[in-house]
Design a protein around this motif. Structure first.
Motif, PDB file in Angstrom:
ATOM      1  N   UNK A  28       0.841  -1.196   0.000  1.00  9.79           N
ATOM      2  CA  UNK A  28       0.000   0.000   0.000  1.00  9.79           C
ATOM      3  C   UNK A  28       0.873   1.241   0.000  1.00  9.79           C
ATOM      4  N   UNK A  29       0.404   2.280  -0.644  1.00  7.64           N
ATOM      5  CA  UNK A  29       1.081   3.573  -0.593  1.00  7.64           C
ATOM      6  C   UNK A  29       0.026   4.668  -0.522  1.00  7.64           C
ATOM      7  N   UNK A  30       0.259   5.635   0.363  1.00  9.78           N
ATOM      8  CA  UNK A  30      -0.622   6.797   0.500  1.00  9.78           C
ATOM      9  C   UNK A  30       0.240   8.033   0.301  1.00  9.78           C
ATOM     10  N   UNK A  31      -0.168   8.867  -0.648  1.00 10.29           N
ATOM     11  CA  UNK A  31       0.558  10.092  -0.976  1.00 10.29           C
ATOM     12  C   UNK A  31      -0.347  11.282  -0.686  1.00 10.29           C
ATOM     13  N   UNK A  32       0.196  12.282   0.002  1.00  9.88           N
ATOM     14  CA  UNK A  32      -0.547  13.511   0.255  1.00  9.88           C
ATOM     15  C   UNK A  32      -0.073  14.580  -0.710  1.00  9.88           C
ATOM     16  N   UNK A  33      -1.012  15.216  -1.391  1.00  9.23           N
ATOM     17  CA  UNK A  33      -0.672  16.283  -2.329  1.00  9.23           C
ATOM     18  C   UNK A  33       0.082  17.382  -1.597  1.00  9.23           C
ATOM     19  N   UNK A  34       1.189  17.815  -2.177  1.00  5.91           N
ATOM     20  CA  UNK A  34       1.992  18.877  -1.593  1.00  5.91           C
ATOM     21  C   UNK A  34       2.981  18.405  -0.545  1.00  5.91           C
ATOM     22  N   UNK A  35       2.872  17.153  -0.116  1.00  8.23           N
ATOM     23  CA  UNK A  35       3.766  16.619   0.918  1.00  8.23           C
ATOM     24  C   UNK A  35       4.589  15.454   0.382  1.00  8.23           C
ATOM     25  N   UNK A  36       3.929  14.520  -0.287  1.00  6.73           N
ATOM     26  CA  UNK A  36       4.590  13.321  -0.789  1.00  6.73           C
ATOM     27  C   UNK A  36       4.110  12.088  -0.051  1.00  6.73           C
ATOM     28  N   UNK A  37       4.928  11.061  -0.051  1.00  4.21           N
ATOM     29  CA  UNK A  37       4.571   9.788   0.560  1.00  4.21           C
ATOM     30  C   UNK A  37       4.402   9.950   2.068  1.00  4.21           C
ATOM     31  N   UNK A  38       3.249   9.505   2.597  1.00  7.01           N
ATOM     32  CA  UNK A  38       3.029   9.585   4.043  1.00  7.01           C
ATOM     33  C   UNK A  38       2.824   8.213   4.672  1.00  7.01           C
ATOM     34  N   UNK A  39       2.623   7.176   3.853  1.00  7.07           N
ATOM     35  CA  UNK A  39       2.478   5.829   4.395  1.00  7.07           C
ATOM     36  C   UNK A  39       2.802   4.809   3.313  1.00  7.07           C
TER      37      UNK A  39
END
Length: 127
Positions: A18-29
């Motif tokens: 799994x990968x979670x990316x936050x816009x403006x931040x990048x990979x968060x998990x």
């Protein structure tokens, strides 16, 4: 503007990255889980993103089946039901919205960039 989280998975042999990316931040998990199929894994990924998201955030998925499950267009399989219920309760509690970004016409350039990072990260985690 709402916080936007992009979720993607890579599935093989009963395991999903799994990968979670936050816009403006990048990979968060990122992480690896056991799952019956890719749809179950995508639901788990969205539930993890929902836990990480602040109130009023947007979750983005490219899974047509998960989108149809959230909209009530298809019936959940037994392996999907607990994850779908958990996701729905998290979304309701935090007033989260889910957006479908599947299909080439529906994706904007910024969405493609964030989703590509999630996709690439998930794929490389299973190698």
């Amino acid at each position: 503007m709402a916080v936007r989280l992009y979720v993607d998975i890579s599935f093989a042999d009963g395991r999903a990255a799994l990968a979670v990316v936050q816009a403006g931040v990048g990979l968060i998990y990122s992480g690896v889980i056991e799952a019956a199929d890719s749809n179950e894994a995508e639901l788990v990924g969205l539930a993890i993103a929902a836990q990480l998201a602040p109130e009023g955030g947007w979750l983005h998925t490219d899974s047509g089946r998960v989108w149809a499950l959230l909209r009530g267009r298809v019936q959940a399989r037994p392996s999907e039901t607990p994850h779908l219920n958990r996701l729905k309760s998290l979304m309701e509690a935090k007033a989260l919205e889910c957006r479908f970004i599947g299909g080439k016409r529906r994706r904007r350039r910024a969405q493609r960039k964030h989703h590509r990072l999630a996709d690439t990260t998930a794929r490389s985690a299973l190698l």
